[in-house]
Design a protein around this motif. Structure first.
Motif, PDB file in Angstrom:
ATOM      1  N   ARG A  72      15.676   0.748   8.591  1.00 13.87           N
ATOM      2  CA  ARG A  72      14.519   1.370   8.795  1.00 13.87           C
ATOM      3  C   ARG A  72      13.116   0.378   8.213  1.00 13.87           C
ATOM      4  NH1 ARG A  72      14.089   6.380   5.868  1.00 13.87           N
ATOM      5  NH2 ARG A  72      12.940   5.290   4.200  1.00 13.87           N
ATOM      6  N   ALA A  73      13.519  -0.360   7.106  1.00 15.75           N
ATOM      7  CA  ALA A  73      12.568  -1.188   6.827  1.00 15.75           C
ATOM      8  C   ALA A  73      12.581  -2.538   8.034  1.00 15.75           C
ATOM      9  CB  ALA A  73      13.027  -1.935   5.311  1.00 15.75           C
ATOM     10  N   GLU A  74      13.654  -2.885   8.156  1.00 16.13           N
ATOM     11  CA  GLU A  74      13.633  -4.107   9.061  1.00 16.13           C
ATOM     12  C   GLU A  74      13.169  -3.705  10.489  1.00 16.13           C
ATOM     13  OE1 GLU A  74      17.850  -6.371   8.150  1.00 16.13           O
ATOM     14  OE2 GLU A  74      17.910  -4.453   9.299  1.00 16.13           O
ATOM     15  N   GLN A  75      13.297  -2.370  11.070  1.00 14.57           N
ATOM     16  CA  GLN A  75      12.720  -1.991  12.457  1.00 14.57           C
ATOM     17  C   GLN A  75      10.808  -1.995  12.063  1.00 14.57           C
ATOM     18  OE1 GLN A  75      14.387   1.813  12.752  1.00 14.57           O
ATOM     19  NE2 GLN A  75      16.106   0.618  13.892  1.00 14.57           N
ATOM     20  N   ALA A  76      10.604  -1.394  10.803  1.00 16.02           N
ATOM     21  CA  ALA A  76       9.005  -1.427  10.579  1.00 16.02           C
ATOM     22  C   ALA A  76       8.410  -2.780  10.348  1.00 16.02           C
ATOM     23  CB  ALA A  76       8.763  -0.404   9.317  1.00 16.02           C
ATOM     24  N   LEU A  77       9.240  -3.658   9.933  1.00 18.61           N
ATOM     25  CA  LEU A  77       8.825  -5.041   9.739  1.00 18.61           C
ATOM     26  C   LEU A  77       8.818  -6.029  11.012  1.00 18.61           C
ATOM     27  CD1 LEU A  77      10.261  -5.620   5.987  1.00 18.61           C
ATOM     28  CD2 LEU A  77       7.617  -5.364   6.911  1.00 18.61           C
ATOM     29  N   GLY A  78       9.978  -5.535  11.522  1.00 18.75           N
ATOM     30  CA  GLY A  78       9.996  -6.360  12.854  1.00 18.75           C
ATOM     31  C   GLY A  78      10.951  -7.481  12.680  1.00 18.75           C
ATOM     32  N   ARG A  79      11.494  -7.682  11.421  1.00 19.10           N
ATOM     33  CA  ARG A  79      12.347  -8.792  11.157  1.00 19.10           C
ATOM     34  C   ARG A  79      13.380  -8.366  10.535  1.00 19.10           C
ATOM     35  NH1 ARG A  79       8.068 -12.011   7.567  1.00 19.10           N
ATOM     36  NH2 ARG A  79       9.579 -13.389   7.388  1.00 19.10           N
ATOM     37  N   SER A  80      14.597  -9.304  10.191  1.00 15.36           N
ATOM     38  CA  SER A  80      15.921  -8.932   9.631  1.00 15.36           C
ATOM     39  C   SER A  80      15.735  -9.367   8.207  1.00 15.36           C
ATOM     40  CB  SER A  80      16.838  -9.964  10.431  1.00 15.36           C
ATOM     41  OG  SER A  80      18.040  -9.543   9.598  1.00 15.36           O
ATOM     42  N   LEU A  81      16.239  -8.473   7.370  1.00 16.62           N
ATOM     43  CA  LEU A  81      16.383  -8.805   5.955  1.00 16.62           C
ATOM     44  C   LEU A  81      17.735  -9.697   5.653  1.00 16.62           C
ATOM     45  CD1 LEU A  81      15.346  -5.083   4.499  1.00 16.62           C
ATOM     46  CD2 LEU A  81      14.214  -7.548   4.129  1.00 16.62           C
ATOM     47  N   ASP A  82      18.185 -10.153   6.836  1.00 17.64           N
ATOM     48  CA  ASP A  82      19.293 -11.138   6.378  1.00 17.64           C
ATOM     49  C   ASP A  82      18.538 -12.470   6.065  1.00 17.64           C
ATOM     50  OD1 ASP A  82      21.337  -9.264   6.914  1.00 17.64           O
ATOM     51  OD2 ASP A  82      21.597 -10.032   8.873  1.00 17.64           O
ATOM     52  N   SER A  83      17.330 -12.634   6.367  1.00 15.90           N
ATOM     53  CA  SER A  83      16.498 -13.716   6.130  1.00 15.90           C
ATOM     54  C   SER A  83      16.159 -13.957   4.887  1.00 15.90           C
ATOM     55  CB  SER A  83      15.259 -13.818   7.090  1.00 15.90           C
ATOM     56  OG  SER A  83      14.273 -14.796   6.718  1.00 15.90           O
ATOM     57  N   PRO A  84      16.572 -14.958   4.057  1.00 15.04           N
ATOM     58  CA  PRO A  84      16.344 -15.469   2.705  1.00 15.04           C
ATOM     59  C   PRO A  84      14.756 -15.363   2.694  1.00 15.04           C
ATOM     60  CG  PRO A  84      17.873 -16.823   3.162  1.00 15.04           C
ATOM     61  CD  PRO A  84      17.511 -16.029   4.607  1.00 15.04           C
ATOM     62  N   GLY A  85      14.295 -16.067   3.468  1.00 11.29           N
ATOM     63  CA  GLY A  85      12.744 -16.273   3.449  1.00 11.29           C
ATOM     64  C   GLY A  85      11.808 -14.685   3.306  1.00 11.29           C
ATOM     65  N   LEU A  86      12.470 -13.920   4.179  1.00  9.59           N
ATOM     66  CA  LEU A  86      11.789 -12.619   4.098  1.00  9.59           C
ATOM     67  C   LEU A  86      12.177 -11.813   2.912  1.00  9.59           C
ATOM     68  CD1 LEU A  86      10.320 -10.243   5.498  1.00  9.59           C
ATOM     69  CD2 LEU A  86      12.390  -9.500   6.579  1.00  9.59           C
ATOM     70  N   ARG A  87      13.253 -11.903   2.428  1.00 10.18           N
ATOM     71  CA  ARG A  87      13.513 -11.496   1.217  1.00 10.18           C
ATOM     72  C   ARG A  87      12.570 -11.836   0.019  1.00 10.18           C
ATOM     73  NH1 ARG A  87      20.204 -10.559   0.371  1.00 10.18           N
ATOM     74  NH2 ARG A  87      20.416  -9.500   2.270  1.00 10.18           N
ATOM     75  N   ALA A  88      12.524 -13.289   0.064  1.00 13.71           N
ATOM     76  CA  ALA A  88      11.805 -13.929  -0.963  1.00 13.71           C
ATOM     77  C   ALA A  88      10.137 -13.419  -0.722  1.00 13.71           C
ATOM     78  CB  ALA A  88      11.736 -15.295  -0.869  1.00 13.71           C
ATOM     79  N   GLU A  89       9.785 -13.202   0.191  1.00 12.85           N
ATOM     80  CA  GLU A  89       8.372 -12.636   0.726  1.00 12.85           C
ATOM     81  C   GLU A  89       8.144 -11.490   0.044  1.00 12.85           C
ATOM     82  OE1 GLU A  89       7.597 -13.346   4.778  1.00 12.85           O
ATOM     83  OE2 GLU A  89       7.470 -15.370   4.564  1.00 12.85           O
ATOM     84  N   LEU A  90       9.237 -10.509   0.495  1.00 13.53           N
ATOM     85  CA  LEU A  90       9.202  -9.153  -0.002  1.00 13.53           C
ATOM     86  C   LEU A  90       9.049  -9.167  -1.614  1.00 13.53           C
ATOM     87  CD1 LEU A  90      11.429  -7.319   2.706  1.00 13.53           C
ATOM     88  CD2 LEU A  90       8.859  -6.956   2.207  1.00 13.53           C
ATOM     89  N   TRP A  91      10.222  -9.682  -2.129  1.00 13.56           N
ATOM     90  CA  TRP A  91      10.187  -9.658  -3.603  1.00 13.56           C
ATOM     91  C   TRP A  91       9.035 -10.116  -4.153  1.00 13.56           C
ATOM     92  CZ3 TRP A  91      12.985  -7.635  -7.196  1.00 13.56           C
ATOM     93  CH2 TRP A  91      12.945  -8.138  -8.340  1.00 13.56           C
ATOM     94  N   LEU A  92       8.348 -11.204  -3.765  1.00 10.07           N
ATOM     95  CA  LEU A  92       6.883 -11.551  -4.238  1.00 10.07           C
ATOM     96  C   LEU A  92       5.888 -10.406  -4.113  1.00 10.07           C
ATOM     97  CD1 LEU A  92       6.890 -15.396  -3.395  1.00 10.07           C
ATOM     98  CD2 LEU A  92       7.199 -14.260  -5.614  1.00 10.07           C
ATOM     99  N   ALA A  93       5.974 -10.018  -2.977  1.00  8.66           N
ATOM    100  CA  ALA A  93       4.967  -8.965  -2.559  1.00  8.66           C
ATOM    101  C   ALA A  93       4.875  -7.588  -3.371  1.00  8.66           C
ATOM    102  CB  ALA A  93       4.858  -8.553  -1.154  1.00  8.66           C
ATOM    103  N   LEU A  94       6.184  -7.465  -3.461  1.00  5.39           N
ATOM    104  CA  LEU A  94       6.709  -6.094  -4.382  1.00  5.39           C
ATOM    105  C   LEU A  94       6.228  -6.445  -5.920  1.00  5.39           C
ATOM    106  CD1 LEU A  94       9.968  -5.178  -2.340  1.00  5.39           C
ATOM    107  CD2 LEU A  94       7.866  -3.694  -2.636  1.00  5.39           C
ATOM    108  N   HIS A  95       6.528  -7.427  -6.298  1.00  3.34           N
ATOM    109  CA  HIS A  95       6.358  -7.832  -7.635  1.00  3.34           C
ATOM    110  C   HIS A  95       4.667  -7.727  -7.826  1.00  3.34           C
ATOM    111  CE1 HIS A  95       6.490  -9.524 -11.762  1.00  3.34           C
ATOM    112  NE2 HIS A  95       5.677 -10.626 -11.032  1.00  3.34           N
ATOM    113  N   ARG A  96       3.796  -8.409  -7.025  1.00  2.00           N
ATOM    114  CA  ARG A  96       2.420  -8.461  -7.065  1.00  2.00           C
ATOM    115  C   ARG A  96       2.124  -6.955  -6.914  1.00  2.00           C
ATOM    116  NH1 ARG A  96      -1.878 -12.117  -5.124  1.00  2.00           N
ATOM    117  NH2 ARG A  96      -3.547 -10.899  -5.065  1.00  2.00           N
ATOM    118  N   GLU A  97       2.746  -5.983  -6.149  1.00  2.00           N
ATOM    119  CA  GLU A  97       2.209  -4.707  -5.916  1.00  2.00           C
ATOM    120  C   GLU A  97       2.358  -3.990  -7.255  1.00  2.00           C
ATOM    121  OE1 GLU A  97       2.819  -1.549  -2.727  1.00  2.00           O
ATOM    122  OE2 GLU A  97       4.755  -1.781  -3.651  1.00  2.00           O
ATOM    123  N   GLY A  98       3.553  -4.337  -8.042  1.00  2.00           N
ATOM    124  CA  GLY A  98       3.834  -3.705  -9.376  1.00  2.00           C
ATOM    125  C   GLY A  98       2.999  -3.944 -10.418  1.00  2.00           C
ATOM    126  N   GLN A  99       2.116  -4.870  -9.971  1.00  2.00           N
ATOM    127  CA  GLN A  99       1.504  -5.478 -11.451  1.00  2.00           C
ATOM    128  C   GLN A  99       0.274  -4.533 -11.725  1.00  2.00           C
ATOM    129  OE1 GLN A  99       0.546  -9.600 -10.487  1.00  2.00           O
ATOM    130  NE2 GLN A  99       2.419 -10.351 -10.984  1.00  2.00           N
TER     131      GLN A  99
END
Length: 123
Positions: free
Chosen positions: A96-123
């Motif tokens: 569902r997340a992949e569909q909403a984002l329009g990108r595959s979470l198999d991508s290490p780049g997307l995973r890194a972007e999401l990790w950083l974004a989620l980390h920033r959101e949690g601050q």
């Protein structure tokens, strides 16, 4: 060898064929006000609005799911256990997340972007 910027800022160790990368790293260190590129660890910041824009298609439940899944390095069973859901439910949420984002979470780049974004959101 270390690539050094004229003002004494240095890169990580590079081979002779990686001098251009080393110079870019030294410039990043200078821009961040640290002496070495390694000192940037944990100090990287996302551009203003990047996290919000990336995460905007995801509801709170999906954000939490992806945060936990990434914390477990994409391992289904431990992430599902922590979330208290079945691993198939977790897989459906990730899809569902992949569909909403329009990108595959198999991508290490997307995973890194999401990790950083989620980390920033949690601050």
């Amino acid at each position: 060898m270390l690539a050094k910027h004229a003002n004494g800022f240095s890169s990580s160790e590079v081979d002779a064929d990686q001098v251009a990368r080393g110079y870019r790293e030294a410039l990043q260190a200078r821009g961040a006000g640290v002496r070495t590129f390694e000192d940037l660890a944990g100090r990287l910041e996302l551009p203003a609005g990047f996290a919000d824009a990336l995460l905007s298609p995801l509801d709170a439940e999906t954000r939490d799911t992806i945060r936990v899944w990434l914390t477990h390095h994409g391992a289904w069973d431990p992430a599902a256990t922590q979330l208290g859901i079945h691993r198939h439910t977790l897989r459906n949420r990730v899809r569902r997340a992949e569909q909403a984002l329009g990108r595959s979470l198999d991508s290490p780049g997307l995973r890194a972007e999401l990790w950083l974004a989620l980390h920033r959101e949690g601050q």
